[in-house]
Every structure is written in structure tokens, then in C-alpha cells.
Write an enzyme that holds these catalytic residues in place. Structure first.
Site, PDB file in Angstrom:
ATOM      1  N   ARG A 301      20.937 -21.086 -16.835  1.00  0.00           N
ATOM      2  CA  ARG A 301      21.936 -22.141 -16.621  1.00  0.00           C
ATOM      3  C   ARG A 301      22.324 -22.233 -15.154  1.00  0.00           C
ATOM      4  NH1 ARG A 301      25.247 -22.037 -22.480  1.00  0.00           N
ATOM      5  NH2 ARG A 301      23.512 -23.137 -23.486  1.00  0.00           N
ATOM      6  N   TYR A 442      19.282 -30.808 -20.141  1.00  0.00           N
ATOM      7  CA  TYR A 442      18.582 -29.610 -20.650  1.00  0.00           C
ATOM      8  C   TYR A 442      19.321 -28.308 -20.352  1.00  0.00           C
ATOM      9  CZ  TYR A 442      15.723 -29.413 -16.184  1.00  0.00           C
ATOM     10  OH  TYR A 442      15.260 -29.348 -14.918  1.00  0.00           O
ATOM     11  N   GLU A 443      18.833 -27.244 -20.935  1.00  0.00           N
ATOM     12  CA  GLU A 443      19.481 -25.916 -20.852  1.00  0.00           C
ATOM     13  C   GLU A 443      20.904 -25.972 -21.415  1.00  0.00           C
ATOM     14  OE1 GLU A 443      17.288 -23.545 -19.950  1.00  0.00           O
ATOM     15  OE2 GLU A 443      18.855 -22.262 -20.756  1.00  0.00           O
ATOM     16  N   GLY A 444      21.069 -26.716 -22.522  1.00  0.00           N
ATOM     17  CA  GLY A 444      22.389 -26.950 -23.113  1.00  0.00           C
ATOM     18  C   GLY A 444      23.015 -28.175 -22.474  1.00  0.00           C
ATOM     19  N   GLN A 449      28.038 -27.285 -22.910  1.00  0.00           N
ATOM     20  CA  GLN A 449      28.687 -26.383 -21.959  1.00  0.00           C
ATOM     21  C   GLN A 449      30.207 -26.436 -22.132  1.00  0.00           C
ATOM     22  OE1 GLN A 449      26.731 -24.434 -20.072  1.00  0.00           O
ATOM     23  NE2 GLN A 449      24.946 -25.520 -20.853  1.00  0.00           N
TER      24      GLN A 449
END
Lengths: 583, 583
Positions: A301, A442-444, A449
Site C-alpha cells: 500500500r 488497486y491495492e484496496g 482504505q
């Protein structure tokens, strides 16, 4: 117009100092690192990426990676393969990896500078190493020694690349419902079958071997995230002597046509396309796949946060150069007929300074988080490790979501400064905007978040972690006197009061939905407060140096002119879920 | 996923009522209009654009318009030519044009609905008629009767299209330095030579004839904007009998490869490419070209404002449909294993409601301005005309800049709601974002709008115009009691106080640069206050109707949750130019 990239080593160096790189590098775990070489390593990395990788950014966008449906192969744009070979040759892939397997073992704080520079030079190129490093980190933490011995040295060197295979058509943010199956075999291996989507560099021609880390379910696994295991599935099986053997049963069926990051192939991978399944090996414990994923999540992240920063930096460097050259209109107070570069116009300066101050604020928020990740893992005493583990957990969603939201906005300002030329692809400004848009997803996603912040992080140690965070900020504000930073201090004090009010509201709600309804504006308020605090700290540290005036300018602009819009989010945070209900 | 477009006639009808369409249609100048037919005309237009033009939006993006460098011709995407022929056949081009030349003569307030619907269906397609209507408006106001007789009927019908040729490589925002030359000929015509860029639909295959309105300088013209004249330069000379004669000397050298609006060819036009120059005729007075341009500027800027609204509406309709279908995660309070459509998640609802309330706020700001433009031109008494001329002048930069900035943000939220799919072009969400980005730049960049507001509009009638605007808002706020709209009223009262403080600051600065430094945040504050006021008015008007609950929901969200971020811009507006100075 300039497409050149100059690594901003001055600001980077100041920030590394601010967040204690010398102290971190002096920790026992980094005894193998010669701290004095770090500036040279970064300067050399900057040169490499600026000279070899940055010039491929445009061709990467225009040509893109191409998929051949007959052979299931992917061809990267012209020059990428050669640049990647030079990257491996120079050993850049190994900077932060474990020395035990040939890595440089540098602190993550150095690694994040590296990621910033690499992504600024060429985001699409950088996505391959970034994913590989995440995969390597996961293997190091969870794989058996046998698996590590096979995979880690060549993944660390970059000779082999790695992927993270999580998403399926029906399972994106919600990994609990993935369907890919892993059937145990008599020899201890597994046969995997299923389809994974959105797999970055899932297939390519940069290296022969690609090592997939795949989330899947074994038969009779519990439902939900507690029944997910992690497997390593190489593109080619590895023989006992380390050579590549038979082709494994994994095929790239297609790649996505995207808004940006065209050089980075986003693959649909089919496991078991040909027959009984792809051969894989369990990494870590059965049903502990999500735990394994979490190992790399903070680092990943922060890597994506750095992508937001990186594209903002690239857009700013280009816009700044354009504004200094482009003549249009005249500056006020000058005679008719005398044309001025547009940088003379106050509105253009406002855009440039917004970009510059937000870039600095992002860099500080991201590097501060990286420093805490280092200290959480490597500090000598347990108390410091605990404190920084908490701090990193709190700051990671802020860094990821706010930096990618803000990075996108900065690239849009970069387009605006170019006027009509900004909308024309030839200029290159639009590419930064198109590339930057993915990092918010992306990546959450950034909404995830915010849910992580409000749902998990606020409650840590009964709210003590966020309270400690506020106490540190208050203490620093109190120390700022009535000099040129007084207005910044006061703006931050107002933001702090707002954050405390909002936090108390969130701690007191009885309905989860009321908290989630305010999650995104809360994340923005906390991010601006935190980044503003770090900007103030920078200005205090710069006092008496030749950086004083410049740092005051960006700090004051950020704190006095931008932070109040974060402070104004309190009504939005505290309005509750009913305000969002359909009628 | 849905790519369908449904014209939002419910909200549109309510807004037309709110801004007094019945009263406007009853004015003497609109005696020829049967006001009762307006709803049917709009419904029919909605059907036509939704059924015939909207389905071409995707192919327009993917195929785009193509330029042949050998023949200097431009081919529009498949289906565009046929759809345009149907558009002409149905008479849609003539809705607001002068009845004297075959137009429908409807109020501009109806025309702007038309522009919203057309741009929502297909922005690239709509740009051709939008430019034609601007050119026609200019001809009607300034051309000789002879020129009008030749050009207007067929431009109004759409049989011929029109362009606006202003920008040159060196002259964008700063038209004073254009270089295109116009040499007077013995027969009263002129020969034009020079290069114009960014000419929307400067060449295409939708019609045989294209009528260019070109800004150029005659020999010995004064320097700067006072030496610019306007000329009509047809692609084909028109014979005395109205048939098309010889090809004029104007050639499309290339079209731009842009971030979006791919179906709309953005042309480089060379006048006099072949020889002695293109034949043109003066429109209006010599050296009064800028005056002529200003005739159409308010209308054109409102047209572009409607483009921001339009793409936001399209993005919202698509995101709303996706959010109702896409299952991911579960809603809080429901059992494990029960998946929910993402619209159940509060954060997704926040995004959808942000989109919806901003769309409504844009629509109100734009339509209110259009109504004032009608009243400025057609009200029975001079006092009403003057009042609305002032109001339209004040609101136009707000409508243009804020609606296009906000429209872009809304399309970005549309991408975000789609998650990873939003970044994939196949989904269509990214096209709206890419298309929307241009509206912040053309027809006067949003920075130019802010300079216009602060530099020209604030000083109108010694500040009386903006003071009257504030007084109207205050009066309406005072009338709102302590019911469900009280919090909205209070949020707007705070914004009004902030706007008055900021206005007093701007009126008092001694340096122009200090005012210009705050221009963009000032425009945003004023826009949110004004749009919020109109949203409040909508909610008051909806009381007791079946629209009450829905209108309260969007009004309250906009006023209570979004307006405060505008109120927070005061420090940014009043910081002055020194805060932006380089050190």
C-alpha cells in the site's frame, strides 16, 4: 515542453533526515548496510531510472503491451526488455530484499525512495518489480526453506518476476468468495484450477520465468476468508538442479484495454486451462492465505501511495517547465505588447504551488509511514516496535488513499496548466493523468482504505493509538512560536480540534453504518492534518538553513490555504448514514 | 453495466418551472412559440438523442474521426453521418434559432436543455451543432443581410455546419496576438492566409459545406484585440443561385490525437495553403471581431457548462446502474454469506449522492443563467433586461468553470464506483472522464473564467451587481424557518458571510495580482453558495409535492456536507499574491 525527469534528491534527502534514516540505518538489523553509501545509491538509482527507464514512458503508453491470443504470450513495448535486463544487471531489484538471499537489505525507507523514483520514471515499468517484491516479501515471511531456496534468490535478483493472483471476476474487494480450487496431490503438491483477473504482469517477455502467488481454496475449506490458502505456482516447473522444466498449466487468456498504464499488461490468467490443473505448492499454513497476504499489504500500500506521489512529481516537473516557456498574455504592470511566460500569472502560480506543496506533503506522509514500518520491524526495543507498528497501521490507509486521490488531482492540474495542449496526447500531460487514475482503485480501493481506518485502526488500543497521534501533533504545535509559522500552526490547531471532534463522534456511534458513512471525509481530514503537521515539522527543521524560505513557502501554502478545506469536512463526517439513505 | 441513457425529464421539468420558463415563453418576443408544446418537444428530443445518438458514443470513442493527409479529408466514425442526417431531417438544429430564417425561436432556456440532452447522449456528436449554433448566432447579430440570406437558413437547418476559428499556435487565451491576415480585394471580399488550430469539426463528412468564422487582421490594423476582424470563409464558394461552387483555399492539415472526444475532429486548418488566400467576407465592422465574438460567448460558455453537467449525468446513470447490480461484500447487520449490491455500502452511497446532488446543483446554476440570458434579451421592460444582463454576466463564469470542474470530478467518482472495471475501457466509465476533461479548458480556461469574474464582473455597477446577488440570497435564507431545511440555511448563511468577506477583500486590494491570486478559490466559493441557494430554493418549492423528500435529500447533502468546503476557501482567497511568489 519537457518530458525529462530529474529525481528530486534535495527534497528526498531532507525528508530522509527528518524521518530518521541515520538512526534507522544504525539499527542492529541493518548492520550489514553501510549508511554512508545510501546517498550515492539513491543518486545512482536516480540516474539509471532517469536515463534508461524514463525515456520509455511515452512509447510504453503509445505502443502498449500486446497479447497474442494464439500463443497466449504478451510482448512488452519496444525497449522494455532491454531496460529490464539492465535493471537486473545493475542489481536494482535487490535493494531492500533480504541479504540472506542476495538482497541489499536496505531499510524500507530507502526502498520507498526507490519506488518513488522508479514510478516517476515509468509507472508501468515499475509495476513489475513492485509486484515481484511483494511476492518475495510474502515468500520470505511464510514459505518453507525449500521453497525459499528455489525461488527467492532469482526473484530478488529480478531474473524471475512474481505476481499476486487474488482477484476473480466475482471477487474483488471481497476476497472471501474466491472460487479457485486447489486439490492436494499425493506428492504434497496441489493442482490449481480457476480464473484470476487483473493480474499485473501476469504474462510478459521480460523474463523466462514468472512466479505466481495464488489464493485458492482446498476441498472442504471453511467458507469465507478463513478458508483461503496461498500457493506458489511457477510458469515453468523448476527441476531439482534449478533449471526450468515443463510448462505449467497456466495461460494468459487476454489482457485488458485500459485508460492508462498501457505498458503494464493486466492479465486474465487461467489455471488448469489445459487439463487437470496447474501445479502449485502451499505457502505457509493451510487456510492462512489471508494472513500471508497481510504480510505484504502495508508495504504494497505504501508502494501504491508512492505511485500517487510519483505521477504528481512527474506532472509537476513537466508543467513547471511548460509554464516557464509558454508565452501567453502579459503580467500585470507590464507594458502592452510585452508577453509573459504563463508562470507569471497568479492563477498559474496557484496551480503550480498547489502541486508542489501537495507533492511535498505526500512525500512526508509516505516516508513517515515507511520509517514507522522499519521501526516496527527492526527497532531494538519492543516498546518502540509496538509504538511504530501501531503508527504504521494508522498511517498506511491515509498514505495510500490520500496520496493517490491527491496525486490524481495534481496530474489534472498538470493538464490544466498546458491549456489546450494538455488535452492533446502528444504533449504527454494527459498520460500522467490516465496513469494516475488506477492507483485510487488497486491495492484496496480508497473506499476500502477509509473503511479500514474507521473500522479497524480507530479502535486500536481502545482509541489510544489515534489519541497518541493527536497528542504528538498538539505537542509540536505548542512548540511553534509567533513567527512566520504561526498561521500554519493555527490552521493545524483548528484541524486538530476538528479531527478530535470527528473522532469522538465516530467512537460514539452505535451503528456501524454511521461510522462508515463518514469514513472517506474522515480519512481526508486526518490525512491533511497529519501531512500538514509533517510539513510544519519540515519548516521548523529547515530554519536557519538555505532551505528555510522555500520550505516555509510550501508549508505555509499547504497549512494555511489547503488544510482548512479538510477541517471543513466535520459536518460531512458526522452527518451519519441516514443522510445517505434513499427515499 | 448499462450504457443506456435516460433523459432526466423529471428534474429538468422542475427546474424549468423554478426558473420561470412559462413566464419567459409568454414574452412578446416568443409569441410565435406555443409554450404548451415545449414538454413534448423536449420529450421527443430526449427520445431521438437517447435512441439514435447515444448508442454511437462508444463507437465514436473507439474508432474516432480519421484524417487522410493525402486528400485533407476527415471521416467521422461509423453511424455519425446517418445520425446527423436524421438530426437535420427532424429539424433539431433549429430549435432556438431565429424564426426569420426558419428556426423554432424557442427561448435559450429550452435550448440549454437541448444542449444538455445532446451532450449527455454523445458529447463528440453534439460539439458540431453547438459550434454551428454559435456561428449562426454571431452571423445573425453582425452579418449583413446579404450574408445572412446566403448562410443562415442552411446553417440553422443543419444542412451546413459552422466553425469558430480563433486559436493559433501562439495565440490561445491571448487572442490579441493572432497573425492570420485578411487582404481586402477590389470586389469587397478578402483573401485570408494563416493557420488556425483546435478547430472543432473544422473538416468532416457530415455535410458538404462548412462555414468558417475566422478572426484575422487586415493590413495596418491596430495591434492587440482592437485590430481583429471577423470573416466568414465557406469551404465551398456559394454561387448566386445558392449552389456550391469552387472549393475555397482552406485545408485541414491534420487532426489532434486527444485524451477524449475522439469522434470530434480537432483540426489544424490552413487558410491560403494553395495560393493567394481563402476568400472571405467581413462580418460586422472592421476591427470589431472581438465584439462579435462576445455576442456568442455567454451562450457558448453556458453550452460548455452544460457539457460538464451532461457527462456527470451520463457517468451517474451508469454508476447507479452498476452499483445496483454488482455484488461485493455484505451490508452491515446481514448474515455471513449474504452478499449485497455495492449500493448498500455507505461509502458507495456517499459517492452516488455526491454525484446526484452536484448534478442537480450544476443544472440549477446553468439553467438559472440561461433564464437570465433570455430575460436580458427579451424581457418587456428595460429594467428587467438590465438586471438580468448583469446577473447573466455574473453567473456565466461560475456556471462555466464550476460545472466543468465539478463535472470532471463526478465522472471520476463514476470510475471509482466501478472499481477495477472502471479503469478498463470496455466498461465505458473511463470515456466519460476522458471526454469531460476538455470542458475545463476550452471556451476560456477555467482560470480565465476566474479572472473574468474577479477582473470584470465584480466591478460591475461599482460592486452593486454582486451585492444585489448576495442580498437576494440573504432574503431567501431569512424566509426559511426552523424545519428540516434549517441546517442547509445555516450552512448557506456561513457561506454567504464568507463570500461577503472575500468580496470585500477583493474590492479593497491595491494590487491586481492580489485579486487574481484568489480568483479561482473565489469562483468556487461563489459557485457553491449560488448553486446551494438554488438547491435550497428547489427544496422550498418541492414542499408538499411528491418531490419533497427526494429534493430535501439532495439539497441537504449539498448544502450541509459540500458547501462548507467552499466556505473554507476564504483564507485561500485572501492570502494575496505574495504567498504564491517564488523565493
Amino acid at each position: 515542453m519537457s518530458l525529462d525527469y530529474t529525481p528530486p534528491l534535495d527534497d528526498i534527502t531532507a525528508v530522509l533526515e527528518q524521518f530518521g534514516l541515520p538512526g534507522i540505518a544504525a539499527l542492529a538489523d541493518f548492520a550489514h548496510v553501510d549508511a554512508e553509501t545510501i546517498p550515492d545509491v539513491l543518486a545512482e538509482a536516480g540516474r539509471f531510472f532517469a536515463e534508461t527507464v524514463a525515456p520509455l514512458n511515452v512509447v510504453g503508453d503509445r505502443v502498449g503491451s500486446a497479447h497474442d491470443p494464439e500463443t497466449h504470450t504478451v510482448t512488452t513495448p519496444p525497449g522494455f526488455k532491454e531496460a529490464y535486463a539492465q535493471y537486473v544487471e545493475a542489481g536494482w531489484g535487490a535493494v531492500t530484499s533480504s541479504p540472506e538471499y542476495g538482497g541489499g537489505g536496505f531499510p524500507f525507507l530507502v526502498g520507498v525512495v526507490f519506488e518513488e523514483i522508479m514510478s516517476t520514471a515509468n509507472l508501468s515499468f515499475g509495476m513489475c518489480p513492485l509486484l515481484s517484491q511483494g511476492a518475495t516479501r510474502l515468500l520470505e515471511a511464510h514459505a518453507s526453506d525449500d521453497l525459499k531456496a528455489v525461488y527467492m534468490p532469482r526473484m530478488i535478483s529480478g531474473e524471475w518476476t512474481g505476481t499476486m493472483c487474488l482477484t476473480e471476476p466475482d471477487a474483488g474487494s471481497d476476497l472471501g468468495v474466491i472460487r479457485t480450487k486447489a486439490e492436494p496431490q499425493a506428492d504434497g503438491s496441489y493442482r490449481l484450477s480457476g480464473t484470476k483477473i487483473f493480474i499485473t504482469f501476469g504474462e510478459h517477455d521480460l523474463t523466462d520465468q514468472i512466479v505466481h502467488l495464488v489464493l485458492a481454496r482446498t476441498p472442504d475449506a471453511p467458507v469465507g476468508t478463513k478458508g483461503i490458502s496461498c500457493f506458489v505456482v511457477p510458469k515453468f516447473l523448476v527441476e531439482a538442479d534449478g533449471t526450468l522444466g515443463a510448462r505449467n498449466d497456466v495461460a494468459c487468456l487476454s489482457i485488458e484495454h485500459k485508460m492508462g498504464t498501457n505498458a503494464s499488461p493486466t492479465c486474465v490468467l487461467s489455471f488448469g486451462e489445459e487439463g487437470a490443473g496447474a501445479t502449485g505448492w502451499l505457502v505457509g499454513e493451510l487456510n492462512a492465505g489471508m494472513v500471508a497476504m497481510f504480510t505484504m499489504m502495508n508495504h504494497a500500500r505504501i508502494g501504491v501511495a508512492a505511485e500517487g506521489l510519483a505521477l504528481a512529481e512527474r506532472a509537476w516537473q513537466q508543467a513547471r517547465a511548460y509554464a516557464a516557456e509558454r508565452l501567453q498574455g502579459r503580467a500585470s504592470g507590464t507594458p502592452k505588447g510585452e508577453r509573459a511566460p504563463i508562470v507569471e500569472h497568479p492563477d498559474v502560480r496557484r496551480m503550480l504551488l498547489t502541486m508542489e506543496s501537495e507533492i511535498q506533503a505526500m512525500r512526508r506522509l509516505i516516508y513517515a509511514t515507511a520509517a514507522s514500518i522499519d521501526l516496527a520491524e527492526h527497532a531494538d526495543d519492543a516498546e518502540t516496535r509496538r509504538e511504530h507498528e501501531e503508527r504504521a497501521a494508522l498511517l498506511t490507509p491515509l498514505a495510500k488513499a490520500w496520496s493517490t486521490d491527491t496525486g490524481f488531482e495534481v496530474t489534472s492540474l498538470g493538464v490544466q496548466i498546458h491549456g489546450g495542449m494538455g488535452y492533446v496526447e502528444e504533449t504527454g500531460a494527459a498520460q500522467h493523468l490516465r496513469d494516475a487514475r488506477i492507483a485510487m482503485i488497486y491495492e484496496g480501493t480508497n473506499g476500502i482504505q477509509a473503511m479500514d481506518l474507521v473500522g479497524r485502526k480507530l479502535g486500536m488500543r481502545g482509541g489510544g493509538v489515534v489519541a497518541d497521534h493527536f497528542a504528538r501533533i498538539r505537542s509540536d504545535l505548542t512548540a511553534v512560536g509567533d513567527g512566520p509559522l504561526a498561521a500554519s500552526r493555527d490552521a493545524l490547531a483548528a484541524a486538530l480540534a476538528a479531527a478530535e471532534e470527528a473522532t469522538a463522534y465516530l467512537a460514539g456511534v452505535t451503528s456501524v453504518d454511521d461510522a462508515l458513512a463518514g469514513a472517506t471525509p474522515y480519512l481526508h481530514l486526518l490525512s491533511m492534518l497529519t501531512a500538514g503537521h509533517l510539513m510544519l515539522q519540515s519548516a521548523v527543521l529547515a530554519a536557519g538553513t538555505d532551505r528555510e524560505a522555500g520550505q516555509q513557502r510550501t508549508t505555509r501554502f499547504f497549512c494555511e490555504q489547503l488544510v482548512p478545506t479538510g477541517t471543513a469536512l466535520v459536518p460531512s463526517i458526522t452527518a451519519g448514514a441516514d443522510a445517505l439513505a434513499f427515499v
